[in-house]
Design a protein around this motif. Structure first.
Motif, mmCIF file in Angstrom:
data_model
loop_
_atom_site.group_PDB
_atom_site.id
_atom_site.type_symbol
_atom_site.label_atom_id
_atom_site.label_comp_id
_atom_site.label_asym_id
_atom_site.label_seq_id
_atom_site.Cartn_x
_atom_site.Cartn_y
_atom_site.Cartn_z
ATOM 1 N N ALA A 1 0.825 -1.203 0.000
ATOM 2 C CA ALA A 1 0.000 0.000 0.000
ATOM 3 C C ALA A 1 0.862 1.256 0.000
ATOM 4 O O ALA A 1 1.889 1.336 0.661
ATOM 5 C CB ALA A 1 -0.912 0.004 1.225
ATOM 6 N N VAL A 2 0.417 2.281 -0.755
ATOM 7 C CA VAL A 2 1.110 3.562 -0.784
ATOM 8 C C VAL A 2 0.873 4.292 0.530
ATOM 9 O O VAL A 2 -0.243 4.348 1.036
ATOM 10 C CB VAL A 2 0.583 4.412 -1.960
ATOM 11 N N ARG A 3 1.932 4.887 1.114
ATOM 12 C CA ARG A 3 1.815 5.642 2.344
ATOM 13 C C ARG A 3 2.185 7.103 2.094
ATOM 14 O O ARG A 3 3.018 7.413 1.259
ATOM 15 C CB ARG A 3 2.739 5.072 3.427
ATOM 16 N N LEU A 4 1.599 8.021 2.857
ATOM 17 C CA LEU A 4 1.901 9.440 2.747
ATOM 18 C C LEU A 4 3.026 9.805 3.694
ATOM 19 O O LEU A 4 3.129 9.287 4.797
ATOM 20 C CB LEU A 4 0.656 10.276 3.090
ATOM 21 N N LEU A 5 3.921 10.701 3.247
ATOM 22 C CA LEU A 5 4.975 11.242 4.089
ATOM 23 C C LEU A 5 4.691 12.700 4.360
ATOM 24 O O LEU A 5 4.154 13.410 3.510
ATOM 25 C CB LEU A 5 6.344 11.128 3.398
ATOM 26 N N ALA A 6 5.080 13.184 5.496
ATOM 27 C CA ALA A 6 4.946 14.608 5.789
ATOM 28 C C ALA A 6 5.937 15.389 4.965
ATOM 29 O O ALA A 6 6.957 14.876 4.536
ATOM 30 C CB ALA A 6 5.202 14.851 7.272
ATOM 31 N N GLY B 1 2.663 3.882 -8.403
ATOM 32 C CA GLY B 1 4.060 4.274 -8.311
ATOM 33 C C GLY B 1 4.371 4.978 -7.011
ATOM 34 O O GLY B 1 4.007 4.533 -5.925
ATOM 35 N N GLY B 2 5.031 6.133 -7.112
ATOM 36 C CA GLY B 2 5.467 6.862 -5.923
ATOM 37 C C GLY B 2 4.477 7.869 -5.397
ATOM 38 O O GLY B 2 4.858 8.743 -4.613
ATOM 39 N N ALA B 3 3.205 7.786 -5.817
ATOM 40 C CA ALA B 3 2.208 8.763 -5.361
ATOM 41 C C ALA B 3 2.172 8.832 -3.844
ATOM 42 O O ALA B 3 2.185 7.820 -3.157
ATOM 43 C CB ALA B 3 0.832 8.383 -5.891
#
Length: 522
Positions: free
Chosen positions: A6-11, A51-53
């Protein structure tokens, strides 16, 4: 079937810290959506390809920097978008350790996930260095050129494949790329787009594959039949000997592609493979569909294709062409929705959209190219200590409107050619290759197999070209002068003429001219 991590969000702060750690330039805070458009076809199945979203976006100008960006992440699955500008070579690509494993002399995406590699700015060229994806998932490669990757000679990279995937690869979208070689296996090259040993849910879209002995394959042998669910759409295959692609097992969806000058065979379905082949345009080619070089048959479902000047061998033994009376031999179920352009407009749509540095244009299903918003090639911040890049030539003037007929021409010739240059370079759609005469004057021609109406040409010079001071445009069939002039050429109009060959003659020049493209228009 393994699903992508799963894609994760970074601050935003984490994005900056990551960039500082790996020695590349942070460009923007992470966003919830990638700016590269949406994956389609089989790459949109199995959870999708993003991808890197949601991750950091960084800039790289060397292969080593790409590896640093991959391996400097918090983990092998931390999302990242790597914007590449300049020329990536074996010489500037070193092995890097960290959260992943890489290798020198090849762009290695091994045991990782959630990555986008996209060309930006003046363009990204992987020159004699291939991209290798192994045991990885959720990868996007977009808007890059990969050329002249060799398996023998010097330098060698990636087994001779421009882009290669193997060993449990899932969900990869390769979009708007240009993959090219300068010959076949005897010259040291292998495939442009090879998938083997358990690769699934891949889409190749809006791309150019040209000037190679082998276009690509799915499955490395008759027993390697575990790969499949691959989509090929809106691609140009030009001057390829075979494998466009070669299929072993699995399912392939092949639609709205333009095939020109397939010299030996085209789509080779074998070892039980099933291909849905629809609304493609096959032109000036041989044996464009069938089972070839084996008695392990494959199958196909066909609809809406156009066969323009296609020749067919007689069926015998291991040669089983689908034509000349092309009929379906199976049915193939496609699990996603898609819009088909009419086959008759495929050459013009593909010419306007396919390949790197085309503005990521796509088709809306009604034969009309559209430009996405936002365009990921627009950001162009300064990168500290950038690697020198090869200048991208620019056209000397705006081209006439319409389809560049030279891209579908059957050949090119001329009065002479300087060492290291090629007649065919003036019709390959690339501004990085060119023809030069042996002196300061000479003639270059583009020719078709049948009469073609032409009313304009556009002469595009390569970087470093000598100055052309006088020229003529000739009807190559009769030698009649269609137009003459002085000064730097560009877009040249003349009375509409039906001909099989149009010639551009340089009658006076200083230095050695370099003609990158001799475009022609109706």
């Amino acid at each position: 079937m393994r699903r992508p991590v799963a894609v994760r969000l970074l601050a935003a702060g984490a994005a900056t810290a990551l960039a500082t750690t790996i020695g590349v330039t942070a460009l923007m805070a992470p966003a919830a959506q990638a700016v590269t458009g949406s994956a389609n076809g089989f790459a949109a199945q199995n959870g999708g390809t993003t991808g890197g979203a949601g991750g950091a976006t960084v800039r790289a100008t060397t292969g080593t920097a790409i590896h640093q960006a991959l391996c400097g992440r918090a983990s092998a699955s931390t999302p990242i978008t790597i914007q590449v500008e300049g020329t990536i070579t074996v010489g500037n690509t070193a092995k890097v350790s960290g959260s992943c494993s890489t290798a020198a002399g090849v762009i290695e995406l091994k045991e990782i996930s959630n990555v986008t590699i996209e060309g930006v700015g003046s363009g990204a060229t992987f020159d004699q260095i291939g991209i290798h994806i192994r045991d990885s998932s959720n990868i996007i490669i977009q808007n890059v050129t990969v050329k002249n990757v060799k398996k023998s000679g010097s330098p060698t990279s990636n087994g001779g494949d421009a882009i290669g995937m193997e060993s449990t690869v899932r969900n990869v979208w390769v979009d708007h790329v240009t993959l090219e070689a300068s010959g076949g296996e005897s010259e040291g090259y292998d495939g442009l787009f090879d998938l083997k040993n358990d690769v699934e849910n891949v889409t190749l879209s809006y791309s150019i594959l040209r000037n190679s002995g082998r276009g690509g394959l799915i499955g490395s042998s008759e027993t390697d039949t575990g790969s499949g669910n691959i989509t090929f759409h809106h691609n140009l295959y030009s001057n390829i000997d075979s494998r466009t692609p070669l299929l072993r097992g699995g399912v392939a969806h092949i639609y709205n592609n333009h095939y020109v000058s397939l010299n030996e065979s085209g789509i080779n379905s074998r070892a039980g493979a099933k291909a849905k082949v629809e609304n493609n345009y096959f032109e000036d080619s041989k044996d464009v569909l069938g089972t070839f070089y084996t008695d392990a048959k494959g199958y196909w479902q066909v609809a809406g294709n156009i066969f323009d000047n296609v020749t067919w061998s007689s069926a015998s033994g291991t040669t089983q062409p689908a034509g000349p009376n092309v009929q379906s031999t199976t049915t193939v179920s496609i699990p996603y929705s898609y819009s088909l352009d009419g086959a008759s407009c495929v050459p013009s749509v593909v010419s306007a959209t396919a390949g790197a540095n085309k503005g990521l244009k796509t088709s809306n299903g009604s034969c009309t190219p559209t430009t996405p918003t936002p365009d990921p090639t627009s950001p162009n911040p300064t990168t500290p200590n950038p690697t020198p890049t090869t200048p991208t030539p620019t056209p000397t003037s705006t081209a006439p409107s319409g389809t560049n007929l030279s891209l579908s021409a059957s050949g090119a010739d001329g009065s002479s050619k300087a060492s290291g240059t090629s007649y065919g370079s003036v019709k390959d759609g690339s501004l990085s290759t060119y023809w030069s005469p042996t002196g300061s004057t000479g003639t270059i021609s583009v020719k078709w197999g049948s009469a073609t109406t032409v009313s304009a040409i556009n002469v595009r010079l390569a970087s470093g070209s000598g100055s052309i001071s006088a020229w003529r445009v000739l009807n190559g069939d009769t030698g009649a002068v269609l137009k003459s002039g002085t000064g730097t050429p560009g877009a040249i109009s003349f009375t509409s003429t039906s001909l099989k060959k149009v010639s551009f003659e340089i009658t006076s020049a200083s230095g050695t001219p370099r003609v990158a493209e001799l475009e022609s228009y109706r």
